[in-house]
Motif scaffolding. Structure first.
Motif, PDB file in Angstrom:
ATOM      1  N   GLY A   1       3.731  -1.285 -11.370  1.00  0.00           N
ATOM      2  CA  GLY A   1       4.068  -2.696 -11.166  1.00  0.00           C
ATOM      3  C   GLY A   1       3.526  -3.584 -12.273  1.00  0.00           C
TER       4      GLY A   1
ATOM      5  N   LYS B   1      13.871  -3.315  -9.499  1.00  0.00           N
ATOM      6  CA  LYS B   1      13.292  -3.950 -10.692  1.00  0.00           C
ATOM      7  C   LYS B   1      14.392  -4.489 -11.608  1.00  0.00           C
ATOM      8  CE  LYS B   1       9.903  -2.010  -8.654  1.00  0.00           C
ATOM      9  NZ  LYS B   1       9.022  -1.019  -9.203  1.00  0.00           N
TER      10      LYS B   1
ATOM     11  N   THR C   1       3.050  10.707  -5.961  1.00  0.00           N
ATOM     12  CA  THR C   1       2.451  10.407  -4.649  1.00  0.00           C
ATOM     13  C   THR C   1       3.525  10.246  -3.575  1.00  0.00           C
ATOM     14  OG1 THR C   1       1.233   8.754  -3.393  1.00  0.00           O
ATOM     15  CG2 THR C   1       2.290   7.952  -5.381  1.00  0.00           C
ATOM     16  N   ASP C   2       4.685   9.684  -3.961  1.00  0.00           N
ATOM     17  CA  ASP C   2       5.731   9.421  -2.962  1.00  0.00           C
ATOM     18  C   ASP C   2       6.301  10.710  -2.361  1.00  0.00           C
ATOM     19  OD1 ASP C   2       5.348   6.793  -3.633  1.00  0.00           O
ATOM     20  OD2 ASP C   2       7.164   6.595  -4.815  1.00  0.00           O
TER      21      ASP C   2
ATOM     22  N   ARG D   1      -5.537   1.231 -15.747  1.00  0.00           N
ATOM     23  CA  ARG D   1      -4.843   2.402 -15.203  1.00  0.00           C
ATOM     24  C   ARG D   1      -3.347   2.162 -15.381  1.00  0.00           C
ATOM     25  NH1 ARG D   1      -6.505   2.871  -9.092  1.00  0.00           N
ATOM     26  NH2 ARG D   1      -4.860   4.413  -9.060  1.00  0.00           N
ATOM     27  N   PRO D   2      -2.559   3.237 -15.473  1.00  0.00           N
ATOM     28  CA  PRO D   2      -1.129   3.043 -15.773  1.00  0.00           C
ATOM     29  C   PRO D   2      -0.337   2.586 -14.551  1.00  0.00           C
ATOM     30  CG  PRO D   2      -1.632   5.373 -15.592  1.00  0.00           C
ATOM     31  CD  PRO D   2      -2.931   4.662 -15.395  1.00  0.00           C
ATOM     32  N   SER D   3      -0.567   1.350 -14.131  1.00  0.00           N
ATOM     33  CA  SER D   3       0.110   0.812 -12.949  1.00  0.00           C
ATOM     34  C   SER D   3       1.589   0.570 -13.241  1.00  0.00           C
ATOM     35  CB  SER D   3      -0.574  -0.494 -12.538  1.00  0.00           C
ATOM     36  OG  SER D   3       0.331  -1.349 -11.872  1.00  0.00           O
TER      37      SER D   3
ATOM     38  N   LYS E   1      15.975   3.612  -5.734  1.00  0.00           N
ATOM     39  CA  LYS E   1      15.507   2.352  -5.136  1.00  0.00           C
ATOM     40  C   LYS E   1      14.520   1.645  -6.059  1.00  0.00           C
ATOM     41  CE  LYS E   1      11.964   2.495  -2.041  1.00  0.00           C
ATOM     42  NZ  LYS E   1      10.795   1.626  -2.246  1.00  0.00           N
ATOM     43  N   ASN E   2      13.492   2.393  -6.514  1.00  0.00           N
ATOM     44  CA  ASN E   2      12.415   1.744  -7.260  1.00  0.00           C
ATOM     45  C   ASN E   2      12.806   1.365  -8.680  1.00  0.00           C
ATOM     46  OD1 ASN E   2      10.829   1.791  -5.027  1.00  0.00           O
ATOM     47  ND2 ASN E   2       9.620   3.575  -5.638  1.00  0.00           N
TER      48      ASN E   2
ATOM     49  N   LEU F   1       7.463   4.552   5.150  1.00  0.00           N
ATOM     50  CA  LEU F   1       8.671   5.153   4.558  1.00  0.00           C
ATOM     51  C   LEU F   1       8.539   6.659   4.300  1.00  0.00           C
ATOM     52  CD1 LEU F   1      11.359   5.170   2.983  1.00  0.00           C
ATOM     53  CD2 LEU F   1      10.179   4.058   1.093  1.00  0.00           C
TER      54      LEU F   1
ATOM     55  N   LEU G   1      -3.701   8.248  -5.623  1.00  0.00           N
ATOM     56  CA  LEU G   1      -3.240   6.878  -5.895  1.00  0.00           C
ATOM     57  C   LEU G   1      -3.529   5.901  -4.764  1.00  0.00           C
ATOM     58  CD1 LEU G   1      -1.358   8.712  -7.884  1.00  0.00           C
ATOM     59  CD2 LEU G   1      -0.321   6.501  -8.260  1.00  0.00           C
TER      60      LEU G   1
ATOM     61  N   ARG H   1      -3.975  -3.214  -5.272  1.00  0.00           N
ATOM     62  CA  ARG H   1      -4.461  -4.393  -5.999  1.00  0.00           C
ATOM     63  C   ARG H   1      -3.429  -4.902  -7.015  1.00  0.00           C
ATOM     64  NH1 ARG H   1      -9.916  -4.992  -6.513  1.00  0.00           N
ATOM     65  NH2 ARG H   1      -9.775  -5.156  -8.762  1.00  0.00           N
TER      66      ARG H   1
ATOM     67  N   ASP I   1      -4.787  -6.902  -9.781  1.00  0.00           N
ATOM     68  CA  ASP I   1      -5.627  -7.457 -10.848  1.00  0.00           C
ATOM     69  C   ASP I   1      -5.047  -7.193 -12.239  1.00  0.00           C
ATOM     70  OD1 ASP I   1      -6.255  -4.776 -10.003  1.00  0.00           O
ATOM     71  OD2 ASP I   1      -7.942  -4.780 -11.390  1.00  0.00           O
TER      72      ASP I   1
ATOM     73  N   ALA J   1       7.857  -4.954  -3.687  1.00  0.00           N
ATOM     74  CA  ALA J   1       8.582  -4.989  -4.967  1.00  0.00           C
ATOM     75  C   ALA J   1       9.013  -6.409  -5.316  1.00  0.00           C
ATOM     76  CB  ALA J   1       9.786  -4.051  -4.916  1.00  0.00           C
TER      77      ALA J   1
ATOM     78  N   GLU K   1       6.671   6.192 -15.943  1.00  0.00           N
ATOM     79  CA  GLU K   1       7.680   6.613 -14.956  1.00  0.00           C
ATOM     80  C   GLU K   1       9.098   6.399 -15.491  1.00  0.00           C
ATOM     81  OE1 GLU K   1       4.752   5.834 -14.098  1.00  0.00           O
ATOM     82  OE2 GLU K   1       4.260   6.912 -12.273  1.00  0.00           O
TER      83      GLU K   1
END
Ligand code: EPZ
Length: 440
Positions: A167, A28, A309-310, A163-165, A23-24, A375, A332, A125, A127, A96, A191
């Motif tokens: 998104g 994208k 985390t998921d 941080r290694p976001s 999905k993720n 979810l 997270l 966030r 930012d 997303a 990821e």
């Protein structure tokens, strides 16, 4: 009509399950299709409500979108995009959607995308997305709940993420594809879904290297360098990890097919620590077996390659019936133990202390009426129901349908006694509302 899931627990999962496309990653890739002024085909796209929400959003922007359920193929033509506004209705349904910001800004030098705001699992966030896009030359203002981004031109830049976001890495990657010059993105998310996005963009004609490491280099290309493509989404490592935790919780033995086992290294090593047995059958399949009560373990969530985390919520359900005390530390999100109250109602001995869940394994859980809070917490309750004695009824399963394709069919094929029925909750609500007030 609302639906609920009914489970008669206590059966060990056995057999095999085939994992769907991620999905993720798919969401994208769909957003990335906006960069191309032509057609792309994406295979292995799961049939999920989130995918359908993204498809509808792309259509409102002017893309032609077609989904072939049998082939799991989505075809997107973005030649005639005539709108650069992603409405709040979409972004509020599914965060997303915010990723279309990078694609629209990159191709059209303007975008208006609703701000996602916080969500049920945490503040979430943006930012770093904004800072990164500003470094590429975008002027960004926030007005009326929207991010309004404009750029005369985008120019490659050196960008460091605090941080290694996931998104932020994706939005910057998407905006930098057509920027002038090179972008070096440090402390990027690593990821597998980021690698998939970079591979997809490279197949389209982009010039990206280093995806999957902490430094990604994007050399800008021109629109005319981009070309139509066919691409296959990677398997869903979170769906795979969910079935693995269910096998551990029910002390079963089953084969998980269509996975990339190396995407699950942190999960597999935890399963082994829990006393599970993992056999690699071929490059895309493993067998998971749990003979007897799993051992308690400590889990600490981290960005990839750490424990995802998921997957901590599904694993908490297995640890609720493990031998001993486990501590799960969530690093997270601020609010990702939302199923704990419901687990307590099933007889689990779980307690939350700030960002830690302390789980004392009990002999068994008992079925109960439950509400899926989101979810991953929702699927955690399904797993708890699968290993509990008696019957569980889980409502608000639309959360689970956002991310798990054919979940009833897949658990049934593994021998679970699980079904989806239309919920009568509305009738109960109506009954309560119609009750004679004098009773109170
Ligand atoms: C993606 O969310 C996934 N969603 C999440 O999966 C997943 O939990 C997460 O990555 C981490 O792996 C999708 O891919 C659609 P982040 P994303 O930006 O991109 C903070 C699921 O269940 N942060 O890495 O939103 C933020 O507040 C979902 O499928 C900032 O501080 O994750 C959060 O605490 C849930 N500033 C942390 O970083 C920013 O600018 C991780 O966020 C961006 C993020």
């Amino acid at each position: 009509m609302n639906q609920k899931i009914i489970i008669e627990g206590g059966r060990k999962l056995k057999g095999e399950v085939t994992i769907s496309g991620a999905k993720n990653a798919a969401l994208k890739l769909m957003a990335a299709a906006l960069i191309l002024d032509d057609t792309c085909e994406i295979y292995n796209v799961p049939e999920l409500t989130d995918v359908s929400t993204m498809a509808k959003l792309l259509q409102t922007l002017g893309a032609k979108v077609d989904y072939d359920k049998n082939e799991k193929k989505i075809t997107i033509n973005s030649e005639n995009i005539d709108n650069v506004e992603a409405h709040y209705d979409f972004v509020s349904k599914m965060r997303a959607s915010f990723i279309v910001l990078g694609s629209l800004l990159g191709r059209f030098h303007e975008a208006k995308v609703a701000l996602p705001g916080g969500c049920s699992i945490g503040e979430r966030r943006i930012d770093l997305h904004i800072k990164g896009l500003e470094s590429l030359g975008a002027q960004i203002k926030i007005e009326g709940g929207y991010v309004i981004a404009k750029a005369k031109k985008l120019t490659g830049a050196k960008i460091y993420l605090d941080r290694p976001s996931v998104g932020a890495t994706e939005n910057i990657l998407l905006a930098a594809v057509l920027a002038e010059g090179s972008t070096v993105l440090s402390n990027a998310a690593q990821e597998p879904e980021i690698i998939d996005l970079a591979n997809f963009l490279n197949a389209m004609g982009a010039d990206i290297s280093g995806a999957g490491t902490s430094e990604i280099i994007i050399n800008g290309v021109r629109q005319k360098d981009l070309k139509p493509l066919s691409y296959t989404t990677i398997p869903d490592r979170i769906e795979a990890g969910t079935y693995i935790s269910a096998i551990m919780a029910t002390r079963g033995k089953a084969i998980i097919r269509n996975i990339f086992p190396n995407h699950l290294s942190a999960v597999i090593s935890k399963v082994i620590e829990m006393g599970g047995k993992i056999s690699v059958l071929d490059p895309f399949s493993i067998e998971v077996a749990c003979n007897g009560k799993p051992n308690a373990v400590n889990i600490v969530t981290q960005p990839y390659p750490g424990f995802p985390t998921d997957l901590q919520s599904p694993f908490i359900s297995a640890l609720a019936v493990a031998e001993g005390v486990s501590i799960v530390t969530e690093n997270l999100y601020e609010n990702r133990f939302r199923q704990m109250g419901e687990l307590t109602r099933m007889g689990a001995d779980v307690q939350q202390e700030s960002n830690k869940a302390i789980i004392k394994g009990v002999r068994s859980l008992t079925g109960a009426q439950l509400i899926a809070p989101d979810l991953r917490a929702g699927v955690a309750l399904i797993i708890a129901g699968l290993c509990a004695d008696g019957v569980s009824e889980i409502t608000d399963i639309h959360h689970v349908d956002r991310g798990y394709e054919k979940i009833i069919e897949k658990f049934s094929a593994l021998g679970a006694n699980i079904k989806r029925v239309d919920s009568e909750d509305n009738n109960i609500d109506a009954m309560i509302n119609n009750m004679d007030e004098t009773i109170f």
